[in-house]
Design a protein around this motif. Sequence first.
Motif, mmCIF file in Angstrom:
data_model
loop_
_atom_site.group_PDB
_atom_site.id
_atom_site.type_symbol
_atom_site.label_atom_id
_atom_site.label_comp_id
_atom_site.label_asym_id
_atom_site.label_seq_id
_atom_site.Cartn_x
_atom_site.Cartn_y
_atom_site.Cartn_z
ATOM 1 N N THR A 12 0.929 -1.197 -0.023
ATOM 2 C CA THR A 12 -0.029 -0.037 0.026
ATOM 3 C C THR A 12 0.809 1.332 0.138
ATOM 4 O OG1 THR A 12 -0.113 -0.133 2.258
ATOM 5 C CG2 THR A 12 -2.170 -0.994 1.124
ATOM 6 N N ARG A 15 2.417 2.933 -3.776
ATOM 7 C CA ARG A 15 1.981 3.826 -4.747
ATOM 8 C C ARG A 15 2.490 5.117 -4.461
ATOM 9 N NH1 ARG A 15 -3.750 3.147 -2.174
ATOM 10 N NH2 ARG A 15 -2.938 2.012 -0.836
ATOM 11 N N ASN A 16 3.067 5.488 -3.535
ATOM 12 C CA ASN A 16 3.732 6.885 -3.132
ATOM 13 C C ASN A 16 5.216 6.889 -3.461
ATOM 14 O OD1 ASN A 16 1.192 7.721 -1.847
ATOM 15 N ND2 ASN A 16 2.028 6.624 0.057
ATOM 16 N N ASN A 19 6.188 9.969 -6.013
ATOM 17 C CA ASN A 19 5.550 11.040 -5.915
ATOM 18 C C ASN A 19 6.127 12.568 -5.519
ATOM 19 O OD1 ASN A 19 3.129 9.752 -6.564
ATOM 20 N ND2 ASN A 19 2.251 9.632 -4.489
ATOM 21 N N ASP A 42 2.161 8.291 -9.365
ATOM 22 C CA ASP A 42 1.005 7.547 -8.863
ATOM 23 C C ASP A 42 -0.307 7.367 -9.787
ATOM 24 O OD1 ASP A 42 -0.094 10.008 -8.401
ATOM 25 O OD2 ASP A 42 -0.725 9.931 -6.461
ATOM 26 N N THR A 44 -1.747 10.554 -10.894
ATOM 27 C CA THR A 44 -2.642 11.932 -10.498
ATOM 28 C C THR A 44 -2.259 12.774 -11.701
ATOM 29 O OG1 THR A 44 -2.474 11.326 -8.314
ATOM 30 C CG2 THR A 44 -3.000 13.473 -8.782
#
Length: 70
Positions: A12, A15-16, A19, A42, A44
Amino acid sequence: MTYQDITGTEPTELRNVGNGVIAYTRPTVIEGVEGIAIHGADGTLIGVAPSVEHAIAAILTEGMEYASLH
């Protein structure tokens, strides 16, 4: 560019990774106008530029690394 050791990182948290440091581009159409979308590591959406050259310039100007996915 520095490398980050992700050994032992929880799925989990992966995903960072990257960034705010890495960005990539992909073609897009917004309201009927073609452009180049700029995405963070990620996925975005960060912004849209009129060309790949402008997108890469914006990424580098912000101190990020451009990642070519193709």
